[in-house]
Design a protein around this motif. Structure first.
Motif: not given
Length: 179
Positions: A32-35, A37-43, A77-84, A110-119
């Motif tokens: 939670i902390q890493v995700l 911080e990372k995405y809030e720094r990106m705006g 209520l959700i547009d993006v689900v972010l997982v580690w 669905l987005c993974s912070a450590t496993e990039p994919f584009d469906t």
């Protein structure tokens, strides 16, 4: 349209403890902390965090936060689900494919912070299917310091070389569609 009138992308995080031997909440806190911080720094603003503290096995039914997340998805209520990583969402291929299909039906990314994919392409969907197939063997890739995404791409590339073709797949650098 002014910036204040643009639709805000509603991003949430889902995480869970993935092993009984982890101290309860240890991985949750780190992820939670890493995700955040990372995405809030990106705006981006994280709207909510869904976390299942105990390791409830593979069944979706036993994970109350995941069930709530899926309910909130159905309510729009959700547009993006972010997982580690995908393993933190579920360790089972069939569950992952079911969840991904459900998210797609509700136009949720669905987005993974450590496993990039584009469906969004046929090759990207194949890449994701390979990742799902490898999911139950994720411990093998982790011991080799390679992500599921990289491992799946390696298998795909090796298969293309065996057929004499080339793979032009590229990792997706953005995880959020434009508003």
């Amino acid at each position: 349209m002014t910036e204040s009138n643009q639709k805000e992308v509603r991003i949430v995080i889902y995480t869970r403890n993935t092993a009984i031997e982890q101290p309860e909440g240890h991985r949750l806190y780190r992820d939670i902390q890493v995700l955040k911080e990372k995405y809030e720094r990106m705006g981006y603003e994280i709207q909510q965090v869904y976390s299942d503290v105990g390791c409830h096995g593979n069944a979706i039914e036993g994970r109350l936060s995941l069930k709530q997340l899926l309910t909130d998805v159905s309510l729009g209520l959700i547009d993006v689900v972010l997982v580690w990583d995908l393993f933190s969402l579920t360790p089972k291929m069939t569950n992952l494919l079911t969840i991904k299909q459900y998210l797609d039906q509700h136009d949720v990314e669905l987005c993974s912070a450590t496993e990039p994919f584009d469906t969004s392409t046929p090759e990207g969907r194949l890449h994701f299917q390979w990742m799902a197939a490898l999911l139950e063997h994720e411990h093998l890739s982790c011991k080799r310091d390679i992500s599921l995404s990289s491992f799946a791409r390696l298998i795909m590339t090796r298969g293309e070389r065996m057929k004499g073709g080339e793979s032009n797949a590229e990792s997706c650098s953005e995880f959020v569609r434009t508003a």
